[in-house]
Design a protein around this motif. Structure first.
Motif, PDB file in Angstrom:
ATOM      1  N   UNK A 117       0.625  -1.333   0.180  1.00  0.00           N
ATOM      2  CA  UNK A 117      -0.153  -0.059  -0.055  1.00  0.00           C
ATOM      3  C   UNK A 117       1.127   1.283  -0.128  1.00  0.00           C
ATOM      4  N   UNK A 118       1.080   1.753  -1.057  1.00  0.00           N
ATOM      5  CA  UNK A 118       2.045   2.914  -1.256  1.00  0.00           C
ATOM      6  C   UNK A 118       1.435   3.961  -1.684  1.00  0.00           C
ATOM      7  N   UNK A 119       1.327   5.095  -1.230  1.00  0.00           N
ATOM      8  CA  UNK A 119       0.619   6.181  -1.489  1.00  0.00           C
ATOM      9  C   UNK A 119       1.065   7.082  -2.601  1.00  0.00           C
ATOM     10  N   UNK A 120       2.603   6.864  -2.943  1.00  0.00           N
ATOM     11  CA  UNK A 120       3.330   7.443  -3.949  1.00  0.00           C
ATOM     12  C   UNK A 120       2.496   7.367  -5.292  1.00  0.00           C
ATOM     13  N   UNK A 121       1.877   6.114  -5.702  1.00  0.00           N
ATOM     14  CA  UNK A 121       1.115   5.872  -6.832  1.00  0.00           C
ATOM     15  C   UNK A 121      -0.231   6.379  -6.564  1.00  0.00           C
ATOM     16  N   UNK A 122      -0.544   7.527  -7.270  1.00  0.00           N
ATOM     17  CA  UNK A 122      -2.087   8.002  -7.350  1.00  0.00           C
ATOM     18  C   UNK A 122      -2.817   7.276  -8.142  1.00  0.00           C
ATOM     19  N   UNK A 123      -4.050   7.486  -8.004  1.00  0.00           N
ATOM     20  CA  UNK A 123      -5.195   6.880  -8.709  1.00  0.00           C
ATOM     21  C   UNK A 123      -5.165   7.110 -10.325  1.00  0.00           C
ATOM     22  N   UNK A 124      -4.689   8.278 -10.575  1.00  0.00           N
ATOM     23  CA  UNK A 124      -4.081   9.031 -11.775  1.00  0.00           C
ATOM     24  C   UNK A 124      -3.127   8.196 -12.355  1.00  0.00           C
ATOM     25  N   UNK A 125      -2.007   8.360 -11.726  1.00  0.00           N
ATOM     26  CA  UNK A 125      -0.962   7.386 -12.084  1.00  0.00           C
ATOM     27  C   UNK A 125      -1.216   6.149 -12.648  1.00  0.00           C
ATOM     28  N   UNK A 126      -1.809   5.356 -11.736  1.00  0.00           N
ATOM     29  CA  UNK A 126      -2.272   3.918 -12.086  1.00  0.00           C
ATOM     30  C   UNK A 126      -3.233   3.803 -12.943  1.00  0.00           C
ATOM     31  N   UNK A 127      -4.147   4.881 -13.294  1.00  0.00           N
ATOM     32  CA  UNK A 127      -5.251   4.690 -14.322  1.00  0.00           C
ATOM     33  C   UNK A 127      -4.396   4.883 -15.634  1.00  0.00           C
ATOM     34  N   UNK A 128      -3.363   5.857 -15.793  1.00  0.00           N
ATOM     35  CA  UNK A 128      -2.649   5.956 -16.868  1.00  0.00           C
ATOM     36  C   UNK A 128      -1.762   4.797 -17.520  1.00  0.00           C
ATOM     37  N   UNK A 129      -1.198   3.967 -16.508  1.00  0.00           N
ATOM     38  CA  UNK A 129      -0.659   2.731 -16.681  1.00  0.00           C
ATOM     39  C   UNK A 129      -1.602   1.716 -17.367  1.00  0.00           C
ATOM     40  N   UNK A 130      -2.728   1.536 -16.283  1.00  0.00           N
ATOM     41  CA  UNK A 130      -3.879   0.433 -16.843  1.00  0.00           C
ATOM     42  C   UNK A 130      -4.286   0.804 -18.296  1.00  0.00           C
ATOM     43  N   UNK A 131      -4.586   2.151 -18.714  1.00  0.00           N
ATOM     44  CA  UNK A 131      -4.920   2.622 -19.980  1.00  0.00           C
ATOM     45  C   UNK A 131      -3.863   2.136 -21.110  1.00  0.00           C
ATOM     46  N   UNK A 132      -2.603   2.445 -20.601  1.00  0.00           N
ATOM     47  CA  UNK A 132      -1.616   1.928 -21.954  1.00  0.00           C
ATOM     48  C   UNK A 132      -1.513   0.529 -21.884  1.00  0.00           C
ATOM     49  N   UNK A 133      -1.620  -0.066 -20.794  1.00  0.00           N
ATOM     50  CA  UNK A 133      -1.310  -1.671 -21.059  1.00  0.00           C
ATOM     51  C   UNK A 133      -2.629  -2.231 -21.853  1.00  0.00           C
ATOM     52  N   UNK A 134      -3.696  -1.673 -21.507  1.00  0.00           N
ATOM     53  CA  UNK A 134      -4.890  -2.086 -22.097  1.00  0.00           C
ATOM     54  C   UNK A 134      -4.768  -2.152 -23.700  1.00  0.00           C
ATOM     55  N   UNK A 135      -4.008  -1.155 -24.228  1.00  0.00           N
ATOM     56  CA  UNK A 135      -3.951  -0.905 -25.674  1.00  0.00           C
ATOM     57  C   UNK A 135      -3.267  -2.134 -26.095  1.00  0.00           C
ATOM     58  N   UNK A 136      -2.651  -3.048 -25.489  1.00  0.00           N
ATOM     59  CA  UNK A 136      -2.057  -4.369 -26.017  1.00  0.00           C
ATOM     60  C   UNK A 136      -3.059  -5.430 -26.227  1.00  0.00           C
ATOM     61  N   UNK A 137      -4.161  -5.299 -25.451  1.00  0.00           N
ATOM     62  CA  UNK A 137      -5.162  -6.373 -25.442  1.00  0.00           C
ATOM     63  C   UNK A 137      -5.247  -7.138 -24.163  1.00  0.00           C
ATOM     64  N   UNK A 138      -4.276  -6.826 -23.202  1.00  0.00           N
ATOM     65  CA  UNK A 138      -4.322  -7.487 -22.139  1.00  0.00           C
ATOM     66  C   UNK A 138      -5.249  -7.239 -21.134  1.00  0.00           C
ATOM     67  N   UNK A 139      -5.763  -8.177 -20.210  1.00  0.00           N
ATOM     68  CA  UNK A 139      -6.510  -7.887 -19.202  1.00  0.00           C
ATOM     69  C   UNK A 139      -5.673  -7.463 -17.869  1.00  0.00           C
ATOM     70  N   UNK A 140      -6.046  -6.528 -17.169  1.00  0.00           N
ATOM     71  CA  UNK A 140      -5.471  -6.037 -16.155  1.00  0.00           C
ATOM     72  C   UNK A 140      -5.913  -6.282 -14.794  1.00  0.00           C
TER      73      UNK A 140
END
Length: 341
Positions: A117-140
């Protein structure tokens, strides 16, 4: 007479009446099953239910442990904030996305992004990572602990498919003794919100905690059923030398397999992994669990420079080679008569 409800009038060779089993189980009945001298009949039934509901495919999932910083003080976990001897790290978003792309190219179709549980990563930061990974077609799948409801909602809107949040133990007093930084009530509340938001919801627990009994494990199993979990990770406790539970013995691999088998009967369509902790204690047990109801395995794709620092419990870890390790795992699964996916 069988221990399964509705089984008394079953003819030889006829499948057990699993539907009756699912409807009528109590803490007492599940504890009685866990104590059976011969569990082979239950294993066979769990294997049948697994085959009937999820088939012979073993889902292989990549897991990226992107931060070992944690605000919590869980007494069994090597990442707890009181462990001052641990070198801490954080993987930046660009490297997280690049690692996920490498996993996709190696054949993985799901990636689990896990951290303390690391507060350094905001929901917005993680959300951008999720969006980029989803472009590959992977489930996250995300596994980042307890978050505000609005963060769960935002990450779901960004495309996160699943969320894993183990409840660890359904015993309120035991939970409090192990987690001076949280409550079982709040953990379960988070799980209910995750489910409400439409995530495939995962929970799970450990076998071998101090003070745990078969009745405790039965309550864990019934909580999984009550939450209607889509995933459930059940593994043996493995002591870490830099935690207060350093001298507590590890959990039973046999009892772990029994709990997985019962979880399959209670949640026929759920994804049940062969947990990494089971493999730490005995690789043979980890393989055997695919005949006890499990249908998922996770392989670390965490870069080598970080992997050994994500030490919830001690484990012998080699260098990360995403492509070759995927091929090796596929071969092992085929050798077990299963289909890698």
């Amino acid at each position: 007479m069988s221990k399964f409800a509705g089984r008394e009038h079953r003819k030889e060779g006829e499948p057990m009446a699993t539907g009756g089993f699912l409807e009528k189980q109590t803490v007492e009945k599940l504890a009685e099953l866990l104590r059976l001298e011969d569990f082979s009949e239950v294993y066979a039934e769990a294997d049948r239910v697994r085959r009937e509901n999820v088939g012979d495919r073993v889902q292989i999932r990549a897991i990226l442990e992107f931060s070992n910083h944690c605000r919590r003080q869980c007494r069994y976990c090597g990442l707890n904030r009181n462990n001052t001897g641990l070198e801490r790290y954080r993987i930046q978003p660009a490297q997280m996305v690049e690692t996920a792309r490498q996993a996709w190219e190696a054949g993985y179709r799901t990636i689990v992004l896990q951290s303390g549980e690391d507060g350094y990563y905001t929901a917005q930061m993680l959300g951008e990572v999720v969006k980029e990974i989803k472009k590959t077609g992977m489930a996250v799948t995300l596994s980042c602990g307890e978050l505000p409801v609005e963060d769960y909602a935002y990450l779901r809107a960004c495309g996160a498919d699943r969320y894993l949040l183990k409840h660890e133990t359904a015993d309120t007093q035991l939970y409090s003794s192990l987690h001076p930084c949280g409550t079982l009530e709040n953990r379960v509340s988070c799980l209910r919100e995750i489910k409400r938001l439409g995530y495939e919801t995962g929970s799970g627990f450990m076998i071998g905690l101090p003070g745990q009994t078969e009745e405790t494990i039965a309550r864990d199993l019934l909580l999984l059923q009550e939450l209607n979990c889509d995933m459930a990770g059940i593994g043996p406790f493995v002591p870490h030398p830099d935690t207060p539970l350093r001298d507590h013995p590890h959990g039973s691999t046999e009892l772990t397999k029994r709990a997985v088998a019962l979880a399959r009967l209670l949640l026929p369509k759920a994804n049940l992994p062969a947990t990494t902790s089971l493999g730490v204690l005995d690789q043979g047990e980890k393989n055997d669990i695919f005949s006890c109801g499990a249908n998922v395995i996770m392989r670390k794709v965490t870069p080598s420079s970080y992997k050994k620092l994500y030490e919830i419990y001690p484990a012998a870890l080699g260098e990360t080679d995403i492509c070759s390790e995927r091929k090796e795992l596929e071969a092992q699964i085929r050798a077990l008569g299963k289909i890698p996916y």
